[in-house]
Structure formats: structure tokens, C-alpha cells
Design a protein around this motif. Sequence first.
Motif, PDB file in Angstrom:
ATOM      1  N   LEU A 270      71.551  25.718  43.748  1.00 25.73           N
ATOM      2  CA  LEU A 270      71.732  24.350  43.273  1.00 25.73           C
ATOM      3  C   LEU A 270      70.408  23.635  43.511  1.00 25.73           C
ATOM      4  CD1 LEU A 270      73.428  21.855  42.435  1.00 25.73           C
ATOM      5  CD2 LEU A 270      73.897  21.532  44.869  1.00 25.73           C
ATOM      6  N   GLU A 271      69.807  23.111  42.440  1.00 27.48           N
ATOM      7  CA  GLU A 271      68.635  22.269  42.632  1.00 27.48           C
ATOM      8  C   GLU A 271      68.974  20.873  42.123  1.00 27.48           C
ATOM      9  OE1 GLU A 271      64.739  23.528  41.577  1.00 27.48           O
ATOM     10  OE2 GLU A 271      64.878  25.410  42.700  1.00 27.48           O
ATOM     11  N   VAL A 272      68.580  19.869  42.896  1.00 27.80           N
ATOM     12  CA  VAL A 272      68.883  18.482  42.581  1.00 27.80           C
ATOM     13  C   VAL A 272      67.588  17.686  42.620  1.00 27.80           C
ATOM     14  CG1 VAL A 272      70.206  16.435  43.261  1.00 27.80           C
ATOM     15  CG2 VAL A 272      71.117  18.715  43.748  1.00 27.80           C
ATOM     16  N   TYR A 273      67.372  16.852  41.616  1.00 27.19           N
ATOM     17  CA  TYR A 273      66.183  15.987  41.607  1.00 27.19           C
ATOM     18  C   TYR A 273      66.589  14.560  41.319  1.00 27.19           C
ATOM     19  CZ  TYR A 273      63.489  20.227  41.778  1.00 27.19           C
ATOM     20  OH  TYR A 273      62.971  21.412  42.191  1.00 27.19           O
ATOM     21  N   GLU A 274      65.973  13.644  42.068  1.00 23.51           N
ATOM     22  CA  GLU A 274      66.275  12.230  41.886  1.00 23.51           C
ATOM     23  C   GLU A 274      64.961  11.461  41.773  1.00 23.51           C
ATOM     24  OE1 GLU A 274      68.880  10.543  44.787  1.00 23.51           O
ATOM     25  OE2 GLU A 274      68.716   8.538  43.925  1.00 23.51           O
ATOM     26  N   ALA A 275      64.719  10.934  40.573  1.00 21.65           N
ATOM     27  CA  ALA A 275      63.496  10.159  40.368  1.00 21.65           C
ATOM     28  C   ALA A 275      63.587   8.853  41.149  1.00 21.65           C
ATOM     29  CB  ALA A 275      63.306   9.873  38.878  1.00 21.65           C
ATOM     30  N   TYR A 276      62.461   8.355  41.542  1.00 21.77           N
ATOM     31  CA  TYR A 276      62.342   7.138  42.351  1.00 21.77           C
ATOM     32  C   TYR A 276      62.970   7.316  43.726  1.00 21.77           C
ATOM     33  CZ  TYR A 276      61.329   5.771  37.618  1.00 21.77           C
ATOM     34  OH  TYR A 276      60.805   5.751  36.377  1.00 21.77           O
ATOM     35  N   GLY A 277      63.152   8.577  44.119  1.00 24.27           N
ATOM     36  CA  GLY A 277      63.669   8.854  45.454  1.00 24.27           C
ATOM     37  C   GLY A 277      62.646   9.643  46.255  1.00 24.27           C
ATOM     38  N   ASP A 278      63.036  10.106  47.390  1.00 24.86           N
ATOM     39  CA  ASP A 278      62.165  10.956  48.205  1.00 24.86           C
ATOM     40  C   ASP A 278      63.025  11.852  49.083  1.00 24.86           C
ATOM     41  OD1 ASP A 278      63.153   9.401  50.236  1.00 24.86           O
ATOM     42  OD2 ASP A 278      61.217   8.569  50.845  1.00 24.86           O
ATOM     43  N   ARG A 279      62.403  12.433  50.087  1.00 23.46           N
ATOM     44  CA  ARG A 279      63.113  13.327  51.004  1.00 23.46           C
ATOM     45  C   ARG A 279      64.376  12.689  51.565  1.00 23.46           C
ATOM     46  NH1 ARG A 279      60.791  12.505  56.324  1.00 23.46           N
ATOM     47  NH2 ARG A 279      62.848  11.831  56.998  1.00 23.46           N
ATOM     48  N   THR A 280      64.293  11.404  51.892  1.00 25.13           N
ATOM     49  CA  THR A 280      65.453  10.784  52.543  1.00 25.13           C
ATOM     50  C   THR A 280      66.618  10.618  51.566  1.00 25.13           C
ATOM     51  OG1 THR A 280      64.667   8.532  52.099  1.00 25.13           O
ATOM     52  CG2 THR A 280      63.964   9.547  54.174  1.00 25.13           C
ATOM     53  N   SER A 281      66.318  10.482  50.254  1.00 26.15           N
ATOM     54  CA  SER A 281      67.411  10.432  49.270  1.00 26.15           C
ATOM     55  C   SER A 281      68.171  11.753  49.297  1.00 26.15           C
ATOM     56  CB  SER A 281      66.877  10.222  47.852  1.00 26.15           C
ATOM     57  OG  SER A 281      65.711   9.470  47.835  1.00 26.15           O
ATOM     58  N   MET A 282      67.412  12.840  49.499  1.00 24.52           N
ATOM     59  CA  MET A 282      68.035  14.160  49.517  1.00 24.52           C
ATOM     60  C   MET A 282      68.859  14.353  50.787  1.00 24.52           C
ATOM     61  SD  MET A 282      67.190  15.482  46.654  1.00 24.52           S
ATOM     62  CE  MET A 282      67.226  13.850  45.935  1.00 24.52           C
ATOM     63  N   GLU A 283      68.397  13.780  51.881  1.00 23.15           N
ATOM     64  CA  GLU A 283      69.192  13.834  53.117  1.00 23.15           C
ATOM     65  C   GLU A 283      70.526  13.136  52.905  1.00 23.15           C
ATOM     66  OE1 GLU A 283      65.339  13.896  56.153  1.00 23.15           O
ATOM     67  OE2 GLU A 283      66.599  12.113  56.044  1.00 23.15           O
ATOM     68  N   GLU A 284      70.474  12.016  52.171  1.00 20.17           N
ATOM     69  CA  GLU A 284      71.721  11.299  51.908  1.00 20.17           C
ATOM     70  C   GLU A 284      72.671  12.138  51.053  1.00 20.17           C
ATOM     71  OE1 GLU A 284      70.663   7.516  50.211  1.00 20.17           O
ATOM     72  OE2 GLU A 284      69.412   7.042  51.968  1.00 20.17           O
ATOM     73  N   ILE A 285      72.111  12.873  50.095  1.00 23.25           N
ATOM     74  CA  ILE A 285      72.969  13.720  49.255  1.00 23.25           C
ATOM     75  C   ILE A 285      73.627  14.814  50.096  1.00 23.25           C
ATOM     76  CG2 ILE A 285      72.934  15.461  47.420  1.00 23.25           C
ATOM     77  CD1 ILE A 285      70.988  13.649  45.941  1.00 23.25           C
TER      78      ILE A 285
END
Length: 483
Positions: free
Chosen positions: A256-271
Motif C-alpha cells: 500500500l502506498e499513500v501520498y498526500e500533497a501539501y503534507g509531510d511525514r507527520t501527515s503520514m503518522e496521522e494516517i
Amino acid sequence: METNEYRDQRLASMQNLAAMGFKPYGSKFPHEDIAHARDSFVEGETRRLAGRLLMIRRMGKMNFCTMNDGTGRFQLIFKRDELPDNLFQAFKQLNLGDIIGAEGVLFTTQRGEKSLVVKDWTILAKALEQPPEKFHGLADQEERYRRRYVDLMTNDETRERFFTRSRILMETRKYLWSRGFLEVETPILQSQAGGAAAKPFHTHFNALDRDMVLRIAPELYLKRLLVGGMNKVFELGKDFRNEGIDRSHNPEFTVLEVYEAYGDRTSMEEIIEGLIPHLCDTVIGSRKIAYGESGEIIDFNTPYRRVAYKDLVRETMGEDWFDLDFAAQLEKAKAKSAATGVNLELDGVSDSLMLTREVYDKLIEKNLRQPTFVTRLPREFVPLAKACEDDPTLVDVFEFVVGGRELCPGYTEQNNPIEQRKAFEIQAGEDVEKVDEDFISALECGMPPTGGLGIGVDRLVMLLTGCDGIRDVVLFPQLKSDK
RNA sequence: GGGAGCGUAGCUCAGCUGGUAGAGCAAGUGACUCUUAAUCACUGGGUCCAGGGUUCGAAUCCCUGCGCUCCUACCA
């Protein structure tokens, strides 16, 4: 294998059934799931069930069968008084493993077993092969992997585990959809492998007479989508890596790869902190999961610990670790190794960076049992991520570690095409062709700052189902061909 | 890649220091109208993974090969 006595007997019983007017391989048979019949059981109601016979207990004029339809087991009763004579006689031709459809009346036996007293039945598929022993089932690991269909039909835990896997995939999709992510598909057949450092599988495209590879990661295509303005995307699919097979590696595996524009590492921690508890709640039913042979409890309640790599090293190796010179660090590492009984591989280790990594891998990571984000890694380890704003020697990434193993990395993605090209060139060495020019030119169009995440889904399923081998969570794992 | 172990009936497994292969389940026949890993009686069932060697004689000892398992190493 061509002929044996069992097969001959079953062929004979098949012919007997045919002679009695049955079609040994029947057609559509509307029925309800056993699980439903059990839940909605009403004594005396007429129901239709279909499934495979797992056990037959013949008692002459009253016979009991255990049927399995994939949703559960149910007892059928074939009683002389309750069946037309031809159907009672034909029952004698049934064998273990045969698939039948039955209509009858719900009934509870004196011992309290919910059953169906059969009034009418037909055969839907004759089994010519003998099923495994009823009590132990199929136990040989090799046979279970090679002939998964036999494993599935006899071992309830196996079937349950793959139901769970399927639910994990579905709930992962539901969770990401609910957060506004779009599921996309990018090429698996590629002209050059990128997005990871792994050996690819090679293949050939006849129409173009060109050599192709199977992807080792979808990353570079997903980032092109971010350039194009698809701001929140994920892909759930297969990667292929031409490397070894062992208990945690299958050459084709699900990521599973997930990308979120205008985000960063911490956005991924939240996911991660949203997705994992969601899976625990909806699929497993608990946020505390027994893991591995020891059965240690992993607690997936949030928040998860966040700790910088260097702080973690200092915890174990002492506050002064990064102030020591290499020789002093080596001394200390050897002492620690001797004290803990853990063998460090120090042969090729020639600098402090490598030594610290070895210490981390062998002495520290294995002890991170509860979910932990290890952040701020030395940039040398992760050439394709963005540097921390306050320290260019570190990259703004995390490794999410559970049960002493890395489950997934998350990044603040590199969106500077100049820096990206440098990193590619260092990674590629002299092999200039390995630089993906189209990807660089995509970045030159401008990619928003982005957070990215890659989860090994097989390993996630292992974690959530308490399995410690990837082959137990992959339906048809890669095996060498036998003869 | 290195080390250890395993491969015997359809399935699960015994088989000691070498003497022509055994059980349970499954199968066939028969008995039995509340069994549930049903029970009872009788019967049939084997390329002991493959190939070579030692031996009067090999499932057993030795070598080679194939496959699997575990440990270990490597691997984004």
C-alpha cells in the motif's frame, strides 16, 4: 497418481448415482449460508443448504453428516422415515468430500446439535479424491501451500485467516476513501525499475521487441500524479522483487502506498494512527493483539511513541555516544555486544555511521516491541527523502516499528528536482541510464510538498493475525517446483 | 549463502544396534433410528522422495540429487 483404489471406487459410485438419475456434477442450487441458517434458526422451518461433506456417521437407518459451506459447519440428518426410498438408497453412494445440496427441516437433536433433517437432496459435485484425515486435517506445510484448496477445505483457521486478510484490504480502502484519498492503478510493466533499491524481474514485450521489468515499487508513477494535481492518492497492489524467499519475503508481495500533497511525514503518522486502530476495531475486534510465538501483547491504542533515531541510540548506548570517536564507539559496542549476548557484524564496518546502524539494527530495533515511530534518520540511509529543515544531515522520515520489526516507512518526499537528480546519480553510480529522466522532468513541472507512506500489506496482515510467516498469509506463496 | 532436521498407505504418524513394513483415521462389506473424532466385526491397501554405493540382506548405514521445515546471514 493416475489410478488408485479410492478413485476407482468413487468413479464407480459416480456411475451408480448416474444410473439412479443423478447428475454427478449438478447445476445452480439456490440456498442460504450455513452461518445465516445458524443465526436465524427456527425449529421446524424448511431450509436449503449446500456444501461439502466433511464427516459421515452412518448408523443404518439414521445417518449424520457434517457439512461445510465455507461459512460454517452444519449437521445434516438422513433418516429412512423422512426420505423417499430412492433418495435414501442414493445416500449410500455419497463419500467424504462430495458437494451436495439439501432441502429439509431445521431440528435440534437431544444433544442440542442444530441440524437439518433432509427431505430432498441432490449431488452437486462428486469428489474423486480422498480428503485428508478429519481430525488432524492437512498438516504437512508443503502440501498446505502447494494445494491450498485442500488446506482451505479442511482447515477452518486457514479459511478464517484469509477472510481476515480480505477484510483488512476492504477496510483499508474504506478508511482511505473516507479520508478523501483516490485509489489509482499505475503500471506494473515498466521499462525501468524505480522507487526502490531491489533487483527486478525481467520480461520481454514482443510487439515492441523491448525488454521490460516488473515494478519494484509504484512510487515514481504515484508522484507523477501529484504533479498532475491528484493530491491524495493511494495504490494497493503487487510489487515484484527478484530476491530471496524466506519467512518474511515472497518475491511478489502486496504494498500500500499513500501520498498526500501539501503534507509531510507527520501527515503520514496521522494516517497510520488512524488506519491501524480502524483495522483493529473493524476487523480484529481488539486493539491489543497477541504477536508471535511468545504471544506478547501489542497495544495499538494511540498515540504511538515518536522518538528521534539519535535519541534512541543514546538511550541504549549512553548520552555521550555521538561525542565519542569511532575507536571508542567500537569498544563500547563490543562491550555491549558481549553483555547482551547479541552478535554484532563488524567486519565491513569502517565508520561511525555504519557502526551506529549496526547497533541500531541488532541491539535497539528488536527491543521496540510497542508501536513506535523512529524519526530523523541520517540522510545517508534514505537518499530519496527530504532533509530536516533544522538539520541537513538528517532526513525527515520515520520508520514505523512494531514487534521489533520495521512495518513501514514514511517520508517527507523530495520535491526538489535538482536534489532528486543528485540523489539518483549517487544511487545509480556510473549507470547513467538508471536515472528516470521522465520522472525528473515531472518534478521540474513542480510537485507540491508531499508526505508519502509505504506499507507491506502481507506483513501488516501477519501482525494483525498473529502469524509469523508470510506464506501463511499469502494464498499461493512462491515455492520451488517439485519435480 | 552457512548449519541442523525431515520425506514411510489417501491423511496423521510409529518403525531401536541392518533381517522382506505397522497403528489410528479414511476406504470396501456387514450390524445399528439421536450420532457428532460415533461404535463393533471382517477385508483390501505401500516405487518406504529419486538415483547410486556398502552388505548374503537396506525404510534403516554411506554418497549424490530433488523438495520441505527450523536456525543463521543477506535484502527499502
